[in-house]
Design an enzyme around this catalytic site. Structure first.
Site, PDB file in Angstrom:
ATOM      1  CG  HIS A   1     -16.883 -17.375 -19.712  1.00 31.07           C
ATOM      2  ND1 HIS A   1     -16.751 -16.244 -18.947  1.00 31.07           N
ATOM      3  CD2 HIS A   1     -17.573 -18.263 -18.977  1.00 31.07           C
ATOM      4  CE1 HIS A   1     -17.330 -16.446 -17.785  1.00 31.07           C
ATOM      5  NE2 HIS A   1     -17.842 -17.665 -17.769  1.00 31.07           N
TER       6      HIS A   1
ATOM      7  CG  ASN B   1     -18.579 -12.669 -20.302  1.00 36.24           C
ATOM      8  OD1 ASN B   1     -18.043 -12.970 -19.225  1.00 36.24           O
ATOM      9  ND2 ASN B   1     -17.900 -12.565 -21.435  1.00 36.24           N
TER      10      ASN B   1
ATOM     11  N   PRO C   1     -17.124  -6.598 -15.689  1.00 33.10           N
ATOM     12  CG  PRO C   1     -15.815  -7.101 -13.844  1.00 33.10           C
ATOM     13  CD  PRO C   1     -17.177  -7.314 -14.408  1.00 33.10           C
ATOM     14  CG  ASN C   2     -11.738  -4.746 -16.850  1.00 36.58           C
ATOM     15  OD1 ASN C   2     -11.542  -3.529 -16.795  1.00 36.58           O
ATOM     16  ND2 ASN C   2     -11.474  -5.560 -15.845  1.00 36.58           N
TER      17      ASN C   2
ATOM     18  CE1 TYR D   1     -10.968 -12.657 -22.425  1.00 39.09           C
ATOM     19  CE2 TYR D   1      -9.293 -10.945 -22.247  1.00 39.09           C
ATOM     20  CZ  TYR D   1     -10.025 -11.963 -21.679  1.00 39.09           C
ATOM     21  OH  TYR D   1      -9.824 -12.302 -20.367  1.00 39.09           O
TER      22      TYR D   1
ATOM     23  CB  ALA E   1     -12.856 -10.523 -13.189  1.00 42.33           C
TER      24      ALA E   1
ATOM     25  NE  ARG F   1      -2.785  -4.136 -22.556  1.00 44.43           N
ATOM     26  CZ  ARG F   1      -2.884  -4.821 -21.405  1.00 44.43           C
ATOM     27  NH1 ARG F   1      -3.834  -4.542 -20.562  1.00 44.43           N
ATOM     28  NH2 ARG F   1      -2.034  -5.773 -21.123  1.00 44.43           N
TER      29      ARG F   1
ATOM     30  CD  GLU G   1     -20.534 -19.473 -16.748  1.00 45.10           C
ATOM     31  OE1 GLU G   1     -20.921 -20.661 -16.719  1.00 45.10           O
ATOM     32  OE2 GLU G   1     -19.616 -19.044 -16.041  1.00 45.10           O
TER      33      GLU G   1
ATOM     34  NE  ARG H   1      -7.611 -16.800 -20.384  1.00 44.59           N
ATOM     35  CZ  ARG H   1      -8.099 -15.573 -20.222  1.00 44.59           C
ATOM     36  NH1 ARG H   1      -9.379 -15.335 -20.479  1.00 44.59           N
ATOM     37  NH2 ARG H   1      -7.311 -14.599 -19.810  1.00 44.59           N
TER      38      ARG H   1
HETATM   39  O1  CA2 Z   1     -13.567 -15.065 -21.650  1.00 47.56           O
HETATM   40  C1  CA2 Z   1     -14.357 -14.282 -21.102  1.00 47.56           C
HETATM   41  O2  CA2 Z   1     -15.369 -13.850 -21.651  1.00 47.56           O
HETATM   42  C2  CA2 Z   1     -14.049 -13.742 -19.698  1.00 47.56           C
HETATM   43  O3  CA2 Z   1     -15.288 -13.667 -18.991  1.00 47.56           O
HETATM   44  C3  CA2 Z   1     -13.436 -12.362 -19.902  1.00 47.56           C
HETATM   45  C4  CA2 Z   1     -12.971 -11.708 -18.598  1.00 47.56           C
HETATM   46  C5  CA2 Z   1     -12.098 -12.659 -17.780  1.00 47.56           C
HETATM   47  O4  CA2 Z   1     -11.829 -12.096 -16.516  1.00 47.56           O
HETATM   48  C6  CA2 Z   1     -12.769 -14.023 -17.574  1.00 47.56           C
HETATM   49  O5  CA2 Z   1     -11.892 -14.863 -16.870  1.00 47.56           O
HETATM   50  C7  CA2 Z   1     -13.122 -14.661 -18.907  1.00 47.56           C
HETATM   51  C8  CA2 Z   1     -12.159 -10.418 -18.950  1.00 47.56           C
HETATM   52  C9  CA2 Z   1     -13.005  -9.353 -19.616  1.00 47.56           C
HETATM   53  C10 CA2 Z   1     -12.258  -8.387 -20.514  1.00 47.56           C
HETATM   54  O6  CA2 Z   1     -10.897  -8.211 -20.156  1.00 47.56           O
HETATM   55  C11 CA2 Z   1     -10.080  -7.453 -20.966  1.00 47.56           C
HETATM   56  C12 CA2 Z   1      -8.727  -7.490 -20.658  1.00 47.56           C
HETATM   57  C13 CA2 Z   1      -7.830  -6.767 -21.426  1.00 47.56           C
HETATM   58  C14 CA2 Z   1      -8.287  -5.991 -22.494  1.00 47.56           C
HETATM   59  C15 CA2 Z   1      -9.643  -5.946 -22.786  1.00 47.56           C
HETATM   60  C16 CA2 Z   1     -10.538  -6.668 -22.020  1.00 47.56           C
END
Ligand code: CA2
Length: 143
Positions: free
Chosen positions: A99, A73, A9-10, A22, A76, A17, A97, A106
């Protein structure tokens, strides 16, 4: 050799953002990196992104008998999903895996990975380059 790259997700919102965490790269940049890696390494790489836990479980089940390795990946869902862990265990396909951020530096809740328990390796904090490293690792391991 066929490799499935799964994104949770996301991750499709990358670059929109939180560039401090990231990076500035977008999801389109990631898709380009995967295409470039497939071409350079002579691999068949399929990418799938979903915001839904069950869809990711379905895709892992679909991979059984069809792909040689998985790069995942779970975003969340890394920190919550026993269903994704069980699916990876069920298909028993070598999985790495990835990230983008260094999850261990974090919040404490990001330092727990369920999916990682079924993976042969974890790459974190390398940005999008981590995906390429994961693919190269699988290519060498599976050769
Ligand atoms: O560091 C990573 O790749 C994560 O898997 C990214 C996830 C996060 O929940 C994990 O803890 C670590 C988040 C994916 C993308 O989130 C965004 C948030 C704001 C703007 C764009 C993407």
């Amino acid at each position: 050799m066929k490799i499935l790259v799964l994104n949770g997700p996301n991750l499709n919102m990358l670059g929109i953002r939180e560039p401090g965490i990231y990076g500035k790269s977008t999801f389109a940049d990631l898709l380009r990196l995967l295409e470039d890696t497939a071409r350079a390494e002579g691999l068949d790489i399929e990418q799938y992104q979903s915001n839904h836990e069950g869809d990711l479980v379905d895709k892992i089940q679909w991979a059984y008998g069809r792909v040689d390795g998985i790069v995942i990946n779970p975003a969340a869902y890394t920190h919550t999903s026993v269903a994704i862990l069980d699916a990876l265990k069920a298909v028993s396909i070598p999985a790495v895996e990835v990230h983008i951020s260094d999850v261990d530096a974090r919040e404490p809740f990001r330092q727990v990975s369920y999916a990682g328990r079924a993976c042969v390796k974890t790459i974190k904090g390398q940005g999008l380059e981590g995906y390429r490293q994961a693919i190269l690792y699988l290519k060498e391991r599976l050769a």
